[in-house]
Design an enzyme around this catalytic site. Structure first.
Site, PDB file in Angstrom:
ATOM      1  N   LYS A  30       0.817  -1.213   0.000  1.00 66.08           N
ATOM      2  CA  LYS A  30       0.000   0.000   0.000  1.00 66.08           C
ATOM      3  C   LYS A  30       0.852   1.265   0.000  1.00 66.08           C
ATOM      4  O   LYS A  30       0.465   2.262  -0.611  1.00 66.08           O
ATOM      5  CB  LYS A  30      -0.952   0.004   1.190  1.00 66.08           C
ATOM      6  CG  LYS A  30      -0.281   0.062   2.543  1.00 66.08           C
ATOM      7  CD  LYS A  30      -1.295   0.096   3.655  1.00 66.08           C
ATOM      8  CE  LYS A  30      -0.627   0.099   5.018  1.00 66.08           C
ATOM      9  NZ  LYS A  30       0.267   1.244   5.214  1.00 66.08           N
ATOM     10  N   THR A  31       2.001   1.254   0.695  1.00 63.23           N
ATOM     11  CA  THR A  31       2.856   2.445   0.702  1.00 63.23           C
ATOM     12  C   THR A  31       3.382   2.715  -0.699  1.00 63.23           C
ATOM     13  O   THR A  31       3.476   3.871  -1.136  1.00 63.23           O
ATOM     14  CB  THR A  31       4.030   2.272   1.687  1.00 63.23           C
ATOM     15  OG1 THR A  31       3.507   1.961   2.985  1.00 63.23           O
ATOM     16  CG2 THR A  31       4.863   3.545   1.768  1.00 63.23           C
ATOM     17  N   ASP A 219      -3.743   7.300   4.480  1.00 64.01           N
ATOM     18  CA  ASP A 219      -3.234   5.948   4.723  1.00 64.01           C
ATOM     19  C   ASP A 219      -3.876   5.383   5.995  1.00 64.01           C
ATOM     20  O   ASP A 219      -4.314   6.134   6.867  1.00 64.01           O
ATOM     21  CB  ASP A 219      -1.709   6.020   4.876  1.00 64.01           C
ATOM     22  CG  ASP A 219      -1.066   4.650   4.880  1.00 64.01           C
ATOM     23  OD1 ASP A 219      -1.738   3.668   4.503  1.00 64.01           O
ATOM     24  OD2 ASP A 219       0.113   4.559   5.257  1.00 64.01           O
ATOM     25  N   GLU A 220      -3.939   4.052   6.119  1.00 67.06           N
ATOM     26  CA  GLU A 220      -4.433   3.361   7.321  1.00 67.06           C
ATOM     27  C   GLU A 220      -5.786   3.915   7.776  1.00 67.06           C
ATOM     28  O   GLU A 220      -6.005   4.215   8.951  1.00 67.06           O
ATOM     29  CB  GLU A 220      -3.406   3.496   8.462  1.00 67.06           C
ATOM     30  CG  GLU A 220      -2.016   2.995   8.144  1.00 67.06           C
ATOM     31  CD  GLU A 220      -1.904   1.474   8.144  1.00 67.06           C
ATOM     32  OE1 GLU A 220      -2.950   0.802   8.195  1.00 67.06           O
ATOM     33  OE2 GLU A 220      -0.775   0.964   8.080  1.00 67.06           O
ATOM     34  N   GLN A 250      -7.570  -5.195   9.513  1.00 61.35           N
ATOM     35  CA  GLN A 250      -6.462  -4.737  10.359  1.00 61.35           C
ATOM     36  C   GLN A 250      -6.887  -3.625  11.310  1.00 61.35           C
ATOM     37  O   GLN A 250      -6.047  -2.872  11.802  1.00 61.35           O
ATOM     38  CB  GLN A 250      -5.283  -4.295   9.493  1.00 61.35           C
ATOM     39  CG  GLN A 250      -4.694  -5.440   8.664  1.00 61.35           C
ATOM     40  CD  GLN A 250      -3.438  -5.050   7.928  1.00 61.35           C
ATOM     41  OE1 GLN A 250      -2.373  -4.873   8.513  1.00 61.35           O
ATOM     42  NE2 GLN A 250      -3.537  -4.909   6.618  1.00 61.35           N
ATOM     43  N   ARG A 603       2.435 -10.747   9.995  1.00 60.87           N
ATOM     44  CA  ARG A 603       3.728 -10.042  10.158  1.00 60.87           C
ATOM     45  C   ARG A 603       4.876 -10.912   9.672  1.00 60.87           C
ATOM     46  O   ARG A 603       5.989 -10.422   9.477  1.00 60.87           O
ATOM     47  CB  ARG A 603       4.001  -9.702  11.634  1.00 60.87           C
ATOM     48  CG  ARG A 603       3.029  -8.761  12.332  1.00 60.87           C
ATOM     49  CD  ARG A 603       2.737  -7.499  11.570  1.00 60.87           C
ATOM     50  NE  ARG A 603       1.563  -7.662  10.739  1.00 60.87           N
ATOM     51  CZ  ARG A 603       1.204  -6.833   9.767  1.00 60.87           C
ATOM     52  NH1 ARG A 603       1.958  -5.794   9.468  1.00 60.87           N
ATOM     53  NH2 ARG A 603       0.113  -7.042   9.067  1.00 60.87           N
TER      54      ARG A 603
END
Length: 741
Positions: A30-31, A219-220, A250, A603
């Site tokens: 996503k970044t 973002d997020e 998430q 993770r």
């Protein structure tokens, strides 16, 4: 530039105009999408100054800036879009227009320690609470924060009838905000609330910012609270060029106001938004993803998607069932040693993660015993250290003399002979007159001659620093780092530490020097206000967790967000721990616990270990928890199960494994478990509890049993705790009966 992007990522990047909602799965890049989209906008004629990207930490914002500069190249990166956190962005807005709300533009920002100090004082002024109804400052502050992040007003709270709101929340809120207003200070929630207030009351202010930033990227988004959502909606309403990246799977921060509903609400408020799913994972093996997908598929409040990867299939996940927490820790440390010795992993490749902080203690004991280097990711941060906060308080008083809290912190630091009685008189005078403390200290008519004499050295330090920093036109004459140097010299702080001559004092002095180094990293034209803003907005997740050398990382699952490791070891995978026992009978909370499990698993790049125990010491009692439902939800073909050889005689465990169709191997462990007084017998205190019994719960304290449904270990017990009702399962209930009905 776009050669490495997959088709869905390309689609997200190339949609220039209109609202876009990207559901980005864990490890889906996503970044990369956000940074490439910013560059694509600029390359297609959008002026950089018209673009704003918002993320949640200063570290993430800095990483985004670096990536964008790299993609643009030296020639095109001179003009950059605005990239910051929500709070930094709101701070920028408020510095320009907060005077319209009756605040000074030189307001300061109170961090949590400042806030807790005020709340503690205010609680001390309230009538003495009844026995058992005491409220901790953190509890009250958290309640205020949640209400403010939901944009609730004091007037709305006054309409509520519950005891806590009437007797605690409302009176504390009133006095707390009076203190803030007198100090010309805001807390973090105020920065959001007052930005919304500005936009609502002054349409011209909103219109100006809508024109300044015509393209908004966030973002997020699953981590936004209601206030942040409203700010995003208002800013993007006119041009509708709002690009949202988030993931319902998430969302793990509901306890601090983050709402999973914001993603759903976005589609309602920005109709015809393009929705894109990023499902290709670049981090984990396919086996890890199969387990993660199956676990999270049991949640109902989510956007369905299935992660996949071109990476290797990978090996099975391992589940080890330990005898107790000591055996569990011994297994974890043995396996870490084996991974490093045999499979050539570094210690820094390995993360041990857990649901609650308390679970780390035994593991830490074993690591220390084996002389294995580790670090706690969520340990005390640099900006929370006493000496750093002291110097920042001096700077805040210099910048805003109305900041009473900062004055209280350093008025007698270093010691100037100002005792508590004198200090209390000064601050009581400030409360009674409504005048800031510094105004009292500089007015000879308002305080006694004795108090003036005692406080004169402090006043002289502040006034001298003001004269050295600002010229007659209010412009800075020296850079901030030089001001810090002068501050520690003139205040006597450096001399105090040097005179102590201890290693601890030397370390504290080095920390202050590091504060100067941080100021030196800025351009010398950066103002004191901007520097203080940056210091206030630094959060614990901005700390560089990679600065610990080759060490094992220990952290809660909440702290793993945004991180990745070749090996992840998830300990305490049991009912009562994950999911936590306080969530087990609330389906929404269980779904968040499931998201925690999903975040933990995703993770990992190569290996995942689960550990659970047959028995565990919790709150001083021995608990017998079943394996977490989240392991049971995972596809069995992807998990290899091992049990401690001491558990072969445990018929209950063997029956459960057989019922769950789990085949297992036996592993002999060297770790010696702690002595157990109950010799392995299954003690359940709560099984014989009856309606009307008085009990003590290990966490909630004294309570009464209001209902019991069923019999034996699976009975459901309802407790009356103060004015609240709690529900729990008998076999997981840490109860002590104090009086039978």
């Amino acid at each position: 530039m776009t050669e490495t992007l997959n088709p869905e990522q390309l689609k997200a990047i190339k949609l220039i105009n209109g609202p876009v909602l990207v559901y980005a799965g864990a490890g889906s890049g996503k970044t990369r999408v956000l940074t490439h989209r910013v560059v694509h906008l600029i390359q297609n004629g959008v002026a950089p100054e018209k673009i704003m990207a918002v993320t949640f930490t200063n570290k993430a914002a800095a990483e985004m800036k670096t990536r964008i500069k790299g993609l643009l190249g030296k020639t095109k990166s001179k003009l950059m879009p605005h990239i910051s956190t929500y709070h930094s962005f709101c701070g920028m807005i408020l510095r320009e227009d907060i005077d319209r709300l009756g605040f000074s533009k030189n307001f300061v920002i109170f961090d949590q320690n400042d806030q807790l100090g005020i709340i503690k004082q205010v609680l001390g002024t309230l009538p003495a609470p009844k026995e058992g109804s005491e409220y901790k400052p953190k509890t009250v502050l958290s309640a205020i924060s949640i209400e403010k992040s939901n944009l609730k007003t004091l007037a709305e709270l006054k309409k509520r009838k519950d005891t806590f709101t009437k007797l605690v929340l409302v009176p504390v809120w009133e006095k707390y905000h009076t203190h803030l207003k007198q100090s010309q200070a805001l807390d973090f929630d105020d920065m959001l609330v007052h930005t919304v207030e500005l936009f609502q009351k002054f349409p011209d202010v909103l219109a100006r910012w809508q024109e300044r930033f015509k393209y908004i990227l966030v973002d997020e988004f699953q981590d936004t609270n209601h206030a942040q959502y409203v700010i995003t909606k208002m800013l993007g309403h006119k041009h509708r060029n709002v690009f949202i990246v988030g993931d319902t799977d998430q969302n793990i921060y509901s306890w601090r106001g983050a709402s999973i509903q914001n993603l759903n609400q976005f589609e309602k408020d920005f109709r015809n938004a393009k929705v894109i799913l990023l499902e290709q994972n670049y981090r984990s093996t396919q086996t890890i993803l199969e387990v993660a997908n199956k676990i999270i598929s049991n949640n109902t409040r989510r956007r369905k998607k299935r992660l996949w990867t071109k990476n290797l299939k990978g090996e099975s996940l391992i589940h080890y069932i330990a005898f107790d927490e000591h055996d569990e820790a011994g297994y974890v440390v043995d396996e870490i040693e084996r991974l490093c010795r045999v499979e050539n992993f570094k210690k820094a490749d390995i993360a041990v993660i857990f649901r609650t902080h308390a679970q780390s203690r035994v593991i830490e004991d074993f690591l220390i015993r084996r002389s294995m280097k580790y670090h706690m990711v969520d340990s005390q941060r640099f900006y929370a250290r006493k000496e750093v906060k002291d110097i920042l308080s001096y700077l805040r008083v210099l910048y805003n003399p109305a900041d009473n809290s900062s004055i209280q912190r350093v008025l007698n630091t270093p010691a100037r002979g100002i005792g508590k009685v004198t200090e209390n008189r000064i601050f009581e005078k400030s409360r009674n007159t409504g005048k800031p403390v510094f105004e009292l200290l500089t007015n000879k008519r308002l305080l006694t001659e004795k108090i003036q004499k005692l406080t004169a050295p402090f006043v002289q330090v502040i006034q001298r620093l003001q004269n050295e920093y600002w010229d007659q036109e209010g412009k800075s004459k020296i850079p901030v780092w030089k001001l810090i140097e002068r501050c520690i010299a003139l205040s006597g702080y450096a001399a105090m530490l040097q005179s102590e001559g201890t290693d601890e004092a030397l370390t504290r002095l080095e920390n202050i020097m590091e504060l100067m180094s941080i100021a030196k990293e800025d351009d010398e034209s950066v103002s004191l206000g901007a520097f203080l803003n940056k210091m206030s907005l630094n959060t614990s997740d901005d700390e560089d967790s990679d600065s610990k050398g080759d060490a094992i990382a220990l952290m809660t699952i909440h702290s793993t967000k945004g991180l990745e490791f070749p090996v992840v070891i998830m300990v305490g995978m049991e009912e009562g721990l994950l999911p936590h026992y306080q969530t087990q009978f609330d389906e929404e909370l269980v779904e968040e616990e499931r998201r925690l499990a999903y975040v933990g698993v995703t993770r990992a790049k190569q290996k995942v270990y689960f550990t659970s125990t047959n028995q565990r010491s919790i709150f001083g009692d021995t608990w017998y928890n079943e394996t977490s439902r989240f392991i049971k939800e995972a596809p069995r073909q992807y998990i290899a199960t091992f049990i401690n050889e001491r558990l072969l005689e445990n018929n209950i465990l063997r029956t459960r494994l057989k019922e769950d169709k789990v085949s297992f191997e036996v592993r002999s462990m060297q770790a010696t478990p702690a002595p157990s007084k109950d010799k392995g017998e299954h003690k359940v205190v709560a099984v014989n509890v009856k309606k009307g019994d008085r009990v003590i719960h290990k966490i909630w304290g004294r309570a009464s049993v209001s209902e019991v449904r069923g019999k034996g270990p699976d009975a459901i017990i309802k407790l009356k705790v103060g004015t609240e009702e709690r529900t729990l399962l008998a076999k997981y209930a840490p109860l002590e009966v104090v009086r039978k009905r």
